[in-house]
Design a protein around this motif. Sequence first.
Motif, PDB file in Angstrom:
ATOM      1  N   ARG A 124      30.656  65.492  36.920  1.00  0.00           N
ATOM      2  CA  ARG A 124      29.477  64.937  37.579  1.00  0.00           C
ATOM      3  C   ARG A 124      29.848  63.666  38.338  1.00  0.00           C
ATOM      4  NH1 ARG A 124      24.481  63.425  33.840  1.00  0.00           N
ATOM      5  NH2 ARG A 124      25.965  61.826  33.195  1.00  0.00           N
ATOM      6  N   GLY A 125      29.419  63.580  39.589  1.00  0.00           N
ATOM      7  CA  GLY A 125      29.756  62.423  40.399  1.00  0.00           C
ATOM      8  C   GLY A 125      31.196  62.421  40.852  1.00  0.00           C
ATOM      9  N   ALA A 126      31.795  63.603  41.003  1.00  0.00           N
ATOM     10  CA  ALA A 126      33.203  63.713  41.384  1.00  0.00           C
ATOM     11  C   ALA A 126      33.459  63.005  42.711  1.00  0.00           C
ATOM     12  CB  ALA A 126      33.591  65.183  41.488  1.00  0.00           C
ATOM     13  N   SER A 127      34.571  62.295  42.785  1.00  0.00           N
ATOM     14  CA  SER A 127      34.926  61.602  44.012  1.00  0.00           C
ATOM     15  C   SER A 127      36.392  61.191  43.970  1.00  0.00           C
ATOM     16  CB  SER A 127      34.056  60.357  44.209  1.00  0.00           C
ATOM     17  OG  SER A 127      34.293  59.432  43.163  1.00  0.00           O
ATOM     18  N   THR A 128      36.938  60.924  45.143  1.00  0.00           N
ATOM     19  CA  THR A 128      38.297  60.398  45.245  1.00  0.00           C
ATOM     20  C   THR A 128      38.215  58.980  45.782  1.00  0.00           C
ATOM     21  OG1 THR A 128      39.283  62.572  45.632  1.00  0.00           O
ATOM     22  CG2 THR A 128      40.548  60.657  46.358  1.00  0.00           C
ATOM     23  N   ILE A 129      38.805  58.047  45.049  1.00  0.00           N
ATOM     24  CA  ILE A 129      38.783  56.639  45.447  1.00  0.00           C
ATOM     25  C   ILE A 129      40.211  56.203  45.744  1.00  0.00           C
ATOM     26  CG2 ILE A 129      38.152  54.289  44.792  1.00  0.00           C
ATOM     27  CD1 ILE A 129      36.081  55.425  42.908  1.00  0.00           C
ATOM     28  N   ARG A 130      40.390  55.497  46.867  1.00  0.00           N
ATOM     29  CA  ARG A 130      41.697  54.970  47.253  1.00  0.00           C
ATOM     30  C   ARG A 130      41.762  53.467  46.951  1.00  0.00           C
ATOM     31  NH1 ARG A 130      43.766  57.099  52.749  1.00  0.00           N
ATOM     32  NH2 ARG A 130      43.996  58.880  51.324  1.00  0.00           N
ATOM     33  N   TYR A 131      42.769  53.100  46.191  1.00  0.00           N
ATOM     34  CA  TYR A 131      42.978  51.709  45.799  1.00  0.00           C
ATOM     35  C   TYR A 131      44.189  51.156  46.557  1.00  0.00           C
ATOM     36  CZ  TYR A 131      40.043  53.245  41.915  1.00  0.00           C
ATOM     37  OH  TYR A 131      39.019  53.779  41.165  1.00  0.00           O
ATOM     38  N   SER A 132      44.137  49.884  46.939  1.00  0.00           N
ATOM     39  CA  SER A 132      45.246  49.299  47.685  1.00  0.00           C
ATOM     40  C   SER A 132      45.432  47.834  47.309  1.00  0.00           C
ATOM     41  CB  SER A 132      44.992  49.415  49.192  1.00  0.00           C
ATOM     42  OG  SER A 132      43.789  48.744  49.553  1.00  0.00           O
ATOM     43  N   GLY A 133      46.615  47.288  47.673  1.00  0.00           N
ATOM     44  CA  GLY A 133      46.907  45.880  47.399  1.00  0.00           C
ATOM     45  C   GLY A 133      46.769  45.546  45.933  1.00  0.00           C
ATOM     46  N   LYS A 134      46.077  44.449  45.627  1.00  0.00           N
ATOM     47  CA  LYS A 134      45.951  43.999  44.239  1.00  0.00           C
ATOM     48  C   LYS A 134      45.203  44.998  43.360  1.00  0.00           C
ATOM     49  CE  LYS A 134      41.951  41.021  45.253  1.00  0.00           C
ATOM     50  NZ  LYS A 134      41.476  39.621  45.248  1.00  0.00           N
ATOM     51  N   GLN A 135      44.470  45.939  43.997  1.00  0.00           N
ATOM     52  CA  GLN A 135      43.770  46.964  43.225  1.00  0.00           C
ATOM     53  C   GLN A 135      44.741  47.875  42.479  1.00  0.00           C
ATOM     54  OE1 GLN A 135      41.357  48.806  46.245  1.00  0.00           O
ATOM     55  NE2 GLN A 135      40.161  46.941  46.603  1.00  0.00           N
ATOM     56  N   ASN A 136      46.045  47.822  42.846  1.00  0.00           N
ATOM     57  CA  ASN A 136      47.065  48.576  42.125  1.00  0.00           C
ATOM     58  C   ASN A 136      47.169  48.144  40.665  1.00  0.00           C
ATOM     59  OD1 ASN A 136      49.212  50.400  43.817  1.00  0.00           O
ATOM     60  ND2 ASN A 136      48.164  48.908  45.116  1.00  0.00           N
ATOM     61  N   LEU A 137      46.699  46.946  40.340  1.00  0.00           N
ATOM     62  CA  LEU A 137      46.733  46.484  38.948  1.00  0.00           C
ATOM     63  C   LEU A 137      45.921  47.408  38.046  1.00  0.00           C
ATOM     64  CD1 LEU A 137      46.320  42.637  39.521  1.00  0.00           C
ATOM     65  CD2 LEU A 137      48.352  43.783  38.623  1.00  0.00           C
ATOM     66  N   PHE A 138      44.957  48.120  38.626  1.00  0.00           N
ATOM     67  CA  PHE A 138      44.074  48.991  37.860  1.00  0.00           C
ATOM     68  C   PHE A 138      44.845  50.051  37.081  1.00  0.00           C
ATOM     69  CE2 PHE A 138      40.597  52.428  38.146  1.00  0.00           C
ATOM     70  CZ  PHE A 138      39.943  51.961  37.024  1.00  0.00           C
ATOM     71  N   GLN A 139      45.996  50.496  37.604  1.00  0.00           N
ATOM     72  CA  GLN A 139      46.786  51.474  36.855  1.00  0.00           C
ATOM     73  C   GLN A 139      48.257  51.044  36.809  1.00  0.00           C
ATOM     74  OE1 GLN A 139      46.870  55.468  38.401  1.00  0.00           O
ATOM     75  NE2 GLN A 139      48.216  54.914  40.076  1.00  0.00           N
ATOM     76  N   SER A 140      48.451  49.768  36.475  1.00  0.00           N
ATOM     77  CA  SER A 140      49.797  49.228  36.320  1.00  0.00           C
ATOM     78  C   SER A 140      50.039  48.824  34.868  1.00  0.00           C
ATOM     79  CB  SER A 140      49.995  48.012  37.236  1.00  0.00           C
ATOM     80  OG  SER A 140      49.982  48.409  38.590  1.00  0.00           O
ATOM     81  N   PRO A 141      51.302  48.646  34.463  1.00  0.00           N
ATOM     82  CA  PRO A 141      51.619  48.332  33.058  1.00  0.00           C
ATOM     83  C   PRO A 141      51.157  46.944  32.630  1.00  0.00           C
ATOM     84  CG  PRO A 141      53.547  49.176  34.257  1.00  0.00           C
ATOM     85  CD  PRO A 141      52.504  48.861  35.273  1.00  0.00           C
ATOM     86  N   ASP A 142      51.277  46.686  31.316  1.00  0.00           N
ATOM     87  CA  ASP A 142      50.977  45.366  30.757  1.00  0.00           C
ATOM     88  C   ASP A 142      51.726  44.285  31.536  1.00  0.00           C
ATOM     89  OD1 ASP A 142      49.597  46.700  28.798  1.00  0.00           O
ATOM     90  OD2 ASP A 142      51.119  46.439  27.241  1.00  0.00           O
ATOM     91  N   TYR A 143      51.034  43.173  31.748  1.00  0.00           N
ATOM     92  CA  TYR A 143      51.600  41.965  32.353  1.00  0.00           C
ATOM     93  C   TYR A 143      52.009  42.136  33.805  1.00  0.00           C
ATOM     94  CZ  TYR A 143      51.582  40.662  27.459  1.00  0.00           C
ATOM     95  OH  TYR A 143      51.181  40.424  26.160  1.00  0.00           O
ATOM     96  N   SER A 144      51.611  43.220  34.448  1.00  0.00           N
ATOM     97  CA  SER A 144      51.785  43.311  35.892  1.00  0.00           C
ATOM     98  C   SER A 144      50.924  42.225  36.524  1.00  0.00           C
ATOM     99  CB  SER A 144      51.383  44.696  36.398  1.00  0.00           C
ATOM    100  OG  SER A 144      52.280  45.675  35.912  1.00  0.00           O
ATOM    101  N   TYR A 145      51.304  41.779  37.718  1.00  0.00           N
ATOM    102  CA  TYR A 145      50.629  40.603  38.256  1.00  0.00           C
ATOM    103  C   TYR A 145      50.550  40.625  39.776  1.00  0.00           C
ATOM    104  CZ  TYR A 145      55.429  39.025  39.159  1.00  0.00           C
ATOM    105  OH  TYR A 145      56.727  38.933  39.604  1.00  0.00           O
ATOM    106  N   TYR A 146      49.590  39.848  40.278  1.00  0.00           N
ATOM    107  CA  TYR A 146      49.386  39.651  41.708  1.00  0.00           C
ATOM    108  C   TYR A 146      49.158  38.160  41.899  1.00  0.00           C
ATOM    109  CZ  TYR A 146      46.915  39.700  46.241  1.00  0.00           C
ATOM    110  OH  TYR A 146      46.506  39.460  47.528  1.00  0.00           O
ATOM    111  N   ILE A 147      50.012  37.491  42.680  1.00  0.00           N
ATOM    112  CA  ILE A 147      49.901  36.045  42.868  1.00  0.00           C
ATOM    113  C   ILE A 147      48.770  35.730  43.842  1.00  0.00           C
ATOM    114  CG2 ILE A 147      51.067  33.974  43.704  1.00  0.00           C
ATOM    115  CD1 ILE A 147      53.678  35.136  42.661  1.00  0.00           C
ATOM    116  N   LEU A 148      47.863  34.869  43.407  1.00  0.00           N
ATOM    117  CA  LEU A 148      46.712  34.490  44.212  1.00  0.00           C
ATOM    118  C   LEU A 148      47.067  33.361  45.176  1.00  0.00           C
ATOM    119  CD1 LEU A 148      44.117  34.485  41.289  1.00  0.00           C
ATOM    120  CD2 LEU A 148      44.225  36.163  43.137  1.00  0.00           C
TER     121      LEU A 148
END
Length: 345
Positions: A124-148
Motif C-alpha cells: 500500500r502506498g508503493a513508490s520509488t524514492i531517490r535519495y542523494s547527497g547527505k540523504q545517503n546517511l539513511f542507508q549507511s553504516p554506523d558512524y557514517s558522516y556528512y560534514i556540515l
Amino acid sequence: MKRSLLNYGLLAVMFALTLSGCNHGNQDNPPADDSVYALVNIPYEEFFKSETTDGNFDAYTSATQKVANGSMSYGTYHIETTPAQAVARGITCPVKISKELLKSLGGTEITDDSASFDLTISGRGASTIRYSGKQNLFQSPDYSYYILSETPEYYKEAAKSADKVSFSKIKASPKDMGTLYVTLAAGEAHHDFSPTIALYKSEEELSETKTSIKVVKLEEFSGAEIAKTVTKDENDEEVLTDKPLSTLKTIIATDSDGKEYGLTTLSNFFWGKKQIGFKAPAANDYYPQHELVGKTITKLTFITESDVYTTSKIVKGTIADPKAAELIFTPSDDPSFTVENIQGK
C-alpha cells in the motif's frame, strides 16, 4: 638618560624576539580544537545513553516493515538491505567532533557528490524514492558522516576517554510548544499498539467558562529534507517530483518521577498520523509491556531534523468524532497525561 634608553632598546628587541617565537610556535602547533559539525549515524544504544535515564529506549522491529521508507522514518538509518528486511540501527544526529576522532569511528564519509540511490517500497502506498547527497546517511553504516558547512541548531559533543568514544546530551535551546492536547484509544490492528495516543494543538485555551475547545492534529515540523519521487510518463521517461521526508527523529518522554524514556519511529510513533503508542503484551508475552504504561507523562521533547521542541503542558481528554471536519476536545475528569493500558483492537 642614555642608560635608560639602552634598557628600553633591549626590552624592545627581546619583545620582538618573543613575538617571533610565538608566531613560529603557532605554525608548528595548530590549535588543539580542530572540531567540525557533522551529521553522524549514532547507534540507538549510544544515542540514548546520555539522553534518557539508564539509556532507556525501544527499538522493536516494526510490524509495518517500512523502516526503509523515508517518508515515515527518515532521520534514523538502517543497514543496507532489501526494504522489507531493513532493520533500524540508530539516529542521524548533528555532532561537534574533532576531525581525527570523526575519521577514527570507521564510518563512511558522505558528501554532496555521493551517488544517489533509489528505494522502492511495495504494498500500500508503493513508490520509488531517490535519495542523494547527505540523504545517503539513511542507508549507511554506523558512524557514517556528512560534514556540515554551518553550525546546527542543536548537537551532541563527542569525546574520547580510555579508548572509548562517548556522545554528550544534546545541547540546544528547545522551542516551547505551548499546550499539547492528547487523546487515548485502543491501538490500531495493524501495529498492535497499546494505547494509541493522538496529539493535537489549539489556538484557544481551556478555562472555567470554556470547557471544550477546537483543536487540530499537531502539524509537521519544519526543516524536512526533500528527496525525489521517481515515476514514468507515457513515453517511459523518468519524471522526478519533490518528496518531503519525515522530520521527527525521536521523542523523549519524561514521567512524574523525572525518569526519561526514548521513543523511536515505527516502534513508538507513527508520525504521519501524529500518534504515539506502545506494544501491547501479546498472548505469548513476546512483547513486554512498556514501562510508561501506568505512568504520568509530564514532559515531551521532540528532536527533529532541524530543531528541538518541548512542552510540559499536556492535557488529556476526548474528541467525540476524530473524523469530523471540526475536532472538539473535552478534557477528562483527570486531565493529567497518565498512560492507560488500552489493548489493541
